[in-house]
Design an enzyme around this catalytic site. Structure first.
Site, PDB file in Angstrom:
ATOM      1  N   GLU A 153       3.175 -11.219  -5.271  1.00 16.70           N
ATOM      2  CA  GLU A 153       2.831 -11.996  -3.801  1.00 16.70           C
ATOM      3  C   GLU A 153       1.536 -12.801  -3.901  1.00 16.70           C
ATOM      4  O   GLU A 153       0.817 -12.834  -3.366  1.00 16.70           O
ATOM      5  CB  GLU A 153       2.791 -11.037  -2.775  1.00 16.70           C
ATOM      6  CG  GLU A 153       4.249 -10.306  -2.318  1.00 16.70           C
ATOM      7  CD  GLU A 153       4.084  -9.402  -1.108  1.00 16.70           C
ATOM      8  OE1 GLU A 153       2.870  -9.217  -0.763  1.00 16.70           O
ATOM      9  OE2 GLU A 153       5.267  -9.341  -0.527  1.00 16.70           O
ATOM     10  N   GLU A 306      11.754  -6.338  -2.762  1.00 12.00           N
ATOM     11  CA  GLU A 306      11.167  -5.342  -1.993  1.00 12.00           C
ATOM     12  C   GLU A 306      11.892  -5.260  -0.503  1.00 12.00           C
ATOM     13  O   GLU A 306      11.860  -6.247   0.158  1.00 12.00           O
ATOM     14  CB  GLU A 306       9.589  -5.504  -1.699  1.00 12.00           C
ATOM     15  CG  GLU A 306       8.729  -5.433  -3.114  1.00 12.00           C
ATOM     16  CD  GLU A 306       7.266  -5.693  -2.836  1.00 12.00           C
ATOM     17  OE1 GLU A 306       6.909  -5.474  -1.587  1.00 12.00           O
ATOM     18  OE2 GLU A 306       6.483  -5.768  -3.630  1.00 12.00           O
ATOM     19  N   TRP A 314       2.147  -1.944   8.608  1.00  9.26           N
ATOM     20  CA  TRP A 314       1.246  -2.970   8.729  1.00  9.26           C
ATOM     21  C   TRP A 314       1.491  -3.830   9.964  1.00  9.26           C
ATOM     22  O   TRP A 314       0.888  -4.761  10.460  1.00  9.26           O
ATOM     23  CB  TRP A 314       1.184  -4.188   7.656  1.00  9.26           C
ATOM     24  CG  TRP A 314       2.625  -4.209   7.044  1.00  9.26           C
ATOM     25  CD1 TRP A 314       2.857  -3.827   5.802  1.00  9.26           C
ATOM     26  CD2 TRP A 314       3.635  -5.170   7.307  1.00  9.26           C
ATOM     27  NE1 TRP A 314       4.125  -4.120   5.481  1.00  9.26           N
ATOM     28  CE2 TRP A 314       4.625  -4.940   6.392  1.00  9.26           C
ATOM     29  CE3 TRP A 314       3.853  -6.028   8.555  1.00  9.26           C
ATOM     30  CZ2 TRP A 314       5.719  -5.842   6.565  1.00  9.26           C
ATOM     31  CZ3 TRP A 314       5.156  -6.744   8.627  1.00  9.26           C
ATOM     32  CH2 TRP A 314       5.977  -6.435   7.756  1.00  9.26           C
ATOM     33  N   HIS A 357       3.307   4.087   4.373  1.00  7.88           N
ATOM     34  CA  HIS A 357       4.489   3.141   4.225  1.00  7.88           C
ATOM     35  C   HIS A 357       5.500   3.846   3.548  1.00  7.88           C
ATOM     36  O   HIS A 357       5.415   4.826   2.753  1.00  7.88           O
ATOM     37  CB  HIS A 357       3.935   1.942   3.456  1.00  7.88           C
ATOM     38  CG  HIS A 357       4.945   0.949   3.241  1.00  7.88           C
ATOM     39  ND1 HIS A 357       6.327   0.922   2.628  1.00  7.88           N
ATOM     40  CD2 HIS A 357       4.886  -0.483   3.609  1.00  7.88           C
ATOM     41  CE1 HIS A 357       6.764  -0.095   2.551  1.00  7.88           C
ATOM     42  NE2 HIS A 357       5.957  -0.814   3.304  1.00  7.88           N
TER      43      HIS A 357
HETATM   44  C1  GAL Z   1       4.330  -6.248  -0.155  1.00  8.10           C
HETATM   45  C2  GAL Z   1       3.732  -5.919  -1.281  1.00  8.10           C
HETATM   46  C3  GAL Z   1       3.875  -4.247  -1.661  1.00  8.10           C
HETATM   47  C4  GAL Z   1       3.536  -3.485  -0.442  1.00  8.10           C
HETATM   48  C5  GAL Z   1       4.243  -3.868   0.541  1.00  8.10           C
HETATM   49  C6  GAL Z   1       4.303  -2.874   1.853  1.00  8.10           C
HETATM   50  O1  GAL Z   1       3.709  -7.279   0.437  1.00  8.10           O
HETATM   51  O2  GAL Z   1       4.111  -6.559  -2.320  1.00  8.10           O
HETATM   52  O3  GAL Z   1       2.765  -3.929  -2.858  1.00  8.10           O
HETATM   53  O4  GAL Z   1       2.157  -3.567  -0.187  1.00  8.10           O
HETATM   54  O5  GAL Z   1       4.132  -5.044   1.142  1.00  8.10           O
HETATM   55  O6  GAL Z   1       5.040  -3.620   2.923  1.00  8.10           O
END
Ligand code: GAL
Length: 656
Positions: A153, A306, A314, A357
Site C-alpha cells: 500500500e 486483502e 480502524w 483486527h
Molecule cells: C491494510 C494493510 C494491512 C493491514 C490491513 C488492516 O491496509 O495492507 O497490512 O494493516 O490494512 O485492515
C-alpha cells in the site's frame, strides 16, 4: 509478460497475508494443517519482515524463511513473496534519520508504526534495493514461489529536504525553465514568481491558501516517486524471475497514486478492500465500485489481495461480518472479475496494533464461526473456481475517472467542499449498480470507440486530448452523460474560457454558464420531476437543444438543469438517488444498453462473467429471482428453470 494466469493456473487463489514471524514454529505446523483444511492455496509472506530478515545493517537471517517456504511447499501452498520495504527496521531511522518522511508541517514520521520511509531518500532506496536483491536471489528457484508482492500500500508523501531536491528535479524535467513553471503555476498571483529552482518547495504548510497548481504538481510528483520505488524493486525481482508476475497492492480508490499509470507497470493488479459490514447493501455497493475500477485497471482478471474475514480495527466502531457475509462478498469479487480471494491476515495477531483486527483464524481458533465460514468458502472456490478463472466480465457502460482531475478538484479555495470527486463517483456508480447496469472504468484519454454509453460523474480537469476524445466519441455515435463541474480546468488547473471549455459547451448546448450555485447541507433544488442535491448552475441554453429538464422554483426557476443535444447529456445538479438511477436507466435504454436481468429487486445484484451468471442477494430476507431459461447452479449442482431462490446473503452461480 507473465500474468495472473501464471499463478492461478486455472484456479481461483484463496489465502491471505501470513505473518509467521509473530508465532513460534510449532504454530506454523498447526497453520499449514488448518490451511489445508480450508483449501488455502496461496499465502503472502514477508510483507513486514524486514527487521527479522536484516536484524542489523547488512546482516541477513534467511534461515526461518527457508524453513517456512519449504514447509508451505511440502503442503502444496504457493507463496506470494513480499519485499519487506514498507516497514524499515528501527536501525535504519536511527542510523539515517534522512530516511524518515516529513509531513507538510515538517514533523517527522518516526519508526514505531509502519510506512516510515521517504520515497526520495537515496539511502532508503539503496537499503531497499539490497534486501530485495538478496531475497530475490535466494528464492528465485524455490518451488513455492508463485508471485512477487512489492512493498505494501504505497501511500506516504514526504515534504522534507531530500524530497524538495527531487521535486525540483522533477519540475525541471517537466518545465525546462522557471519561466515555463511560472506560467503554468500562475505565480503572478500573490507575488509567487520563482527566479531560481532552489526557491521552490514541496507543498509545505503555509499561512493561507497554497498555490493550487503547485499542490497539483506535488501530488503528481509524489505518485511518481512512489512509482519509482516500486519499479526499482520490480526490476530487481524481474531480473531473477522473469517468468513470475509482480504486483503491489492498491488501497481502494486511493487518493495518492495515479493508479492508471501504476497499473501499466504491474503484471497483476491487486487491491485491498474493506467495506463496512454494518451495512451489507451499502458495503456491496462500495465494493462493486472498487472491483469495477480494479478490473478495468487490470483489463481483465484481478486479485483481491486483502479483505477482512471479520472486523477491521480502524473504524470508530468495528463490527464483525454477520453470518454469510464473508462468503457473499467474496463471491461478489469473483463475479466482478477477481481470480484471487485473499485476506489480511491468516492468523489474528495476539500482539501489536492489529490484535483486534480479524484473521481467517481468529482468537476463537478452529472452532470459531469465522474460520468455519472461511473453510466453507475455500471448499466452494476449490470446487468451482476452475469454471470461473480467467473469464471476462461483461460491462456495457463505461465510467470515466482520472486522478489528476481528482487532485486538482480536491483543494482548498473551491466553491463547495461537499461536492468531492469520490462522493460523486460513488453516487453515479450507485445509480448504475442499482439499475443493474455493469460498468467498466476508463481514463478520459482511453480509446472509447465501440463503448455504447460513457458516463462522467465529474472530471473537473480535462486535457485538450481528453476533450477531443469525448467529442470524437459522440461524433462517432456514442452516448455521453456528464455531471457538473466537468471540463472546467486545463491540465495546469487554469480555468477554461467561459468556465467550461467552449468545445464542451458546444457539445451540450450551453450558450453561457452564468454562475455556479452550490447547495448547502440539507439544501435541495426543485427540478421537473425530482430534486437536485449538492450543486446547481445558472445556464443559458442554446436554442437547438433536443431535450431539457428545468429547475423549478427558487433563483434558477425555468433554467435548464439537464440538457441534451444529440447524444450528449449534461446534468448540472446531482439528482437524488432514485432520480439519477431512473435518468441513467432511460439514457442507457436509448443507447441500447440493457440491465443484466430484468425485474431484479433492489439489493439483488447480477453480473455476467463469461457464460456464467452470478446472482447475489445482499439482503437478509430470502428472495426468488426470475432467470429465464434452464441453468445449472454450480454451487449446489442443482438444475434450475426460470427462477432461482436465494437465501439470506445467498449466492447462485448459473451456467446455461
Ligand atoms: C491494510 C494493510 C494491512 C493491514 C490491513 C488492516 O491496509 O495492507 O497490512 O494493516 O490494512 O485492515
Amino acid at each position: 509478460m507473465p500474468s495472473l494466469d501464471d499463478t492461478t493456473r486455472g484456479r481461483v487463489l484463496f489465502g491471505g497475508d501470513y505473518n509467521p514471524e509473530q508465532w513460534p514454529e510449532e504454530t506454523w505446523r498447526e497453520d499449514v494443517r488448518l490451511m489445508r483444511d480450508a483449501r488455502v492455496n496461496s499465502v503472502t509472506v514477508g510483507v513486514f519482515s524486514w527487521a527479522r530478515l536484516e536484524p542489523r545493517p547488512g546482516v541477513r537471517d534467511f534461515g526461518w524463511l527457508d524453513r517456512l517456504m519449504d514447509l508451505l511447499h511440502e503442503h502444496g501452498i504457493g507463496v506470494v513473496l513480499a519485499t519487506p520495504t514498507s516497514a524499515p527496521p528501527p536501525w535504519l531511522g536511527r542510523l539515517h534519520p534522512e530516511t524518515l518522511p516529513r509531513d507538510a508541517d515538517g514533523r517527522v514520521e518516526w519508526w514505531g508504526g509502519r510506512q516510515h520511509f521517504s520515497h526520495s531518500s537515496a539511502v532508503y532506496r539503496r537499503y531497499a534495493a539490497a534486501i530485495t536483491e538478496d531475497l530475490a536471489a535466494r528464492y528465485a528457484a524455490h518451488p513455492a514461489l508463485t508471485m512477487w508482492h512489492i512493498n505494501n500500500e504505497y501511500c506516504t508523501a514526504d515534504h522534507g529536504d531530500e524530497a524538495a531536491a527531487r521535486f525540483r528535479g522533477w519540475l525541471r524535467a517537466k518545465y525546462g525553465t522557471t519561466d515555463a513553471l511560472n506560467t503554468a503555476w500562475g505565480t503572478a498571483f500573490w507575488s509567487q514568481r520563482y527566479d531560481d529552482w532552489g526557491e521552490i518547495l514541496p507543498a509545505r504548510h503555509t499561512h493561507y491558501l497554497k498555490n493550487p497548481a503547485q499542490v497539483l504538481d506535488f501530488r503528481r510528483f509524489t505518485s511518481d516517486m512512489l512509482l519509482e520505488c516500486f519499479t526499482a524493486e520490480r526490476d530487481i525481482v524481474r531480473r531473477h524471475t522473469p517468468h513470475l508476475p509482480v504486483t503491489t497492492n492498491f488501497m481502494p480508490l486511493f487518493f495518492g497514486q495515479d493508479a492508471w499509470r501504476w497499473a501499466e507497470e504491474e503484471d497483476v493488479v491487486s487491491v485491498d478492500l474493506y467495506p463496512d459490514p454494518r451495512d451489507p447493501v451499502g458495503g456491496a455497493r462500495d465494493g462493486a465500485l472498487v472491483q469495477d475500477l480494479t478490473r478495468s485497471q487490470a483489463r481483465g482478471p484481478w486479485m483481491l489481495m486483502e479483505q477482512a474475514a471479520g472486523a477491521v480495527n480502524w473504524r470508530g466502531v468495528n463490527h464483525p461480518r454477520p453470518r454469510g457475509l464473508n462468503r457473499l462478498w467474496s463471491w461478489q469479487a469473483v463475479a466482478r472479475g477477481a481470480d484471487a480471494v485473499c485476506y489480511f491476515q491468516w492468523r489474528q495477531s495476539r500482539q501489536g496494533a492489529e490484535k483486534f483486527h480479524s484473521g481467517m483464524v481468529g482468537h476463537a481458533g478452529e472452532r470459531g464461526r469465522t474460520f468455519q465460514e472461511v473453510r466453507r468458502l475455500g471448499a466452494e472456490l476449490e470446487r468451482i473456481g476452475g469454471e470461473v478463472a480467467g473469464r471476462q466480465v461483461t460491462a456495457d457502460v463505461t465510467v470515466l475517472h482520472d486522478w489528476h482531475a481528482w487532485w486538482a478538484a480536491e483543494q482548498d479555495g473551491r466553491l463547495s467542499s461537499r461536492a468531492g470527486h469520490p462522493n460523486l463517483l460513488a453516487a453515479w456508480h450507485r445509480a448504475l449498480w442499482e439499475a443493474h447496469l455493469t460498468a467498466d472504468f476508463a481514463h478520459p484519454e482511453h480509446d472509447l470507440t465501440g463503448r455504447r454509453l460513457v458516463v462522467v460523474p465529474q472530471l473537473y480537469l480535462l486535457t485538450d486530448a481528453a476533450i477531443d476524445n469525448l467529442r470524437a466519441y459522440v461524433e462517432g455515435g456514442g452516448t455521453l452523460v456528464c455531471g457538473f463541474l466537468t471540463g472546467v480546468a486545463d491540465e495546469d488547473d487554469r480555468v477554461r474560457p467561459g468556465g467550461v471549455d467552449p468545445r464542451l459547451r458546444e457539445l451540450f448546448g450551453i450558450r453561457v454558464l452564468h454562475e455556479w450555485w452550490p447547495l448547502g447541507e440539507g439544501e435541495t433544488v426543485g427540478c421537473d420531476g425530482f430534486r437536485g442535491t449538492l450543486w446547481s448552475e445558472e445556464i443559458e441554453a442554446a436554442d437547438d437543444l433536443d431535450e431539457r429538464i428545468d429547475y423549478r422554483g427558487g433563483e434558477l426557476d425555468g433554467l435548464p438543469a439537464v440538457l441534451r443535444r444529440g447524444r450528449a447529456w449534461y446534468v448540472s445538479t446531482l439528482p437524488e438517488p432514485d432520480a439519477l438511477r431512473a435518468l441513467l436507466a432511460r439514457i442507457a435504454a436509448g443507447a441500447g444498453v440493457r440491465p443484466v436481468l430484468d425485474g431484479l429487486p433492489q439489493g439483488v445484484e447480477a453480473v455476467r462473467r463469461g457464460e456464467l451468471l452470478f446472482v447475489l442477494n445482499h439482503g437478509r430476507e430470502p428472495v426468488t429471482v426470475a432467470v429465464p431459461g434452464p441453468h445449472r447452479e454450480l454451487l449446489t449442482g442443482v438444475a434450475v428453470r426460470d427462477e432461482v431462490r436465494l437465501e439470506r446473503f445467498g449466492v447462485a452461480v448459473l451456467r446455461p
